[in-house]
Design a protein around this motif. Structure first.
Motif: not given
Length: 315
Positions: A126, A212, A217, A220, A230-232, A240
């Protein structure tokens, strides 16, 4: 001579010498590097399998870019191999030497470390998007306008100098052996390789909720508004969901890969350094030193008003 002998005894008796022997890349491959070495043939094989299925679609695959992606990854591994022991090791050794607890490796502590490593990765990742200094190294990974397994190998050779590894130092200070931290980190990256693809759709809802996945991803890596930043998560997507940075892949909003300020180059050096150059250019614009230095920690898109003759322009 007495001082040197005392230092030698402290070095040996504290266990730092043994830890150094385990970690120093130039003495032997550490466990983390061994995992990467063992995984490389698998990466190549899976990437070739994917290539045979999408090679005719230029939106998904460019053979020249794929080769460069692996070369970018090789450069990253080389600098990690040469400099991790010099730069990162002393900090981890210091933290572990002053650890709060003596944590033995068990199934329970191993599972806990696995989750904590992913927690640290979430905040590192992030920060890599929201602090420009860290984005300078991370942007290389996002610069491709294609999503395939070779994209996972797009890494920046400056990572070890950039300082992202500092996010995991608290784990050593708590009492987790840095070797275990390195193993968890390496296995996390191995997992993340397999989520860089368009060939795998959505998985079972239970899996999509916890882990994830390729669907998460892909979002991301998008440059679409609503998808950006988003979606770290690394292995898990739960952080997240917990911290409000989750976004689901939507059929009505196809993912557009890449970055908002595209950089088209075949140069490995430029791929690694272009954002550093842009940041330095912004810092050299007129202003106080405090204003200039803010570019280091402000978000990548932040720009300050340029002073004209020492004054801020009118709004």
């Amino acid at each position: 001579m007495i001082v040197l002998e005392a230092m030698r005894e402290v070095w040996t008796d504290s266990g730092l010498a043994a830890l150094y022997a385990a970690l120093a890349p130039w003495l032997a491959l550490d466990a983390r590097q061994l995992i990467f070495v063992a995984a490389t043939p698998v990466f190549l094989g899976v990437a070739f399998w994917e290539y045979t299925r999408i090679r005719h679609d230029p939106r998904l695959m460019d053979a020249g870019e794929a080769v460069r992606n692996f070369m970018l990854g090789a450069g990253y591994q080389l600098t990690e191999l040469l400099f991790a022991g010099v730069i990162a090791f002393p900090v981890y050794a210091f933290a572990y030497r002053h650890r709060l607890f003596d944590i033995e490796l068990t199934w329970a502590t191993g599972a806990l470390l696995w989750v904590l490593t992913d927690f640290c990765f979430y905040w590192f990742h992030r920060t890599s998007h929201r602090v420009r200094w860290f984005w300078c190294a991370h942007v290389t990974h996002h610069a491709s306008e294609r999503m395939n397994f070779s994209t996972a190998m797009r890494q920046n050779a400056t990572n070890i100098f950039n300082g992202g590894w500092l996010f995991y130092v608290p784990l050593a200070f708590i009492g987790f052996n840095p070797v275990w931290i390195g193993v968890c980190y390496a296995l996390s990256l191995v997992y993340q390789f397999f989520i860089h693809t368009t060939l795998i759709g959505r998985l079972h809802p239970a899996i999509e909720f916890v882990f994830n996945t390729p669907a998460h991803h892909r979002v991301h890596h998008a440059s679409n508004p609503g998808y950006i930043d988003t979606n770290y998560g690394g292995v898990f997507i739960l952080f997240d969901r917990l911290f409000g940075t989750f976004a689901a892949e939507r059929e009505d909003q196809p993912v557009r890969y890449g970055i908002t300020r595209p950089v088209y180059t075949r140069s490995l050096i430029k791929s690694w350094t272009h954002e550093y150059v842009d940041m330095l250019r912004d810092m050299l614009a007129p202003g106080t030193w405090r204003e200039r230095l803010r570019h280091l920690w402000m978000p990548p898109e932040w720009q300050r008003p340029v002073r004209v003759h020492g004054r801020q322009p009118p709004h």
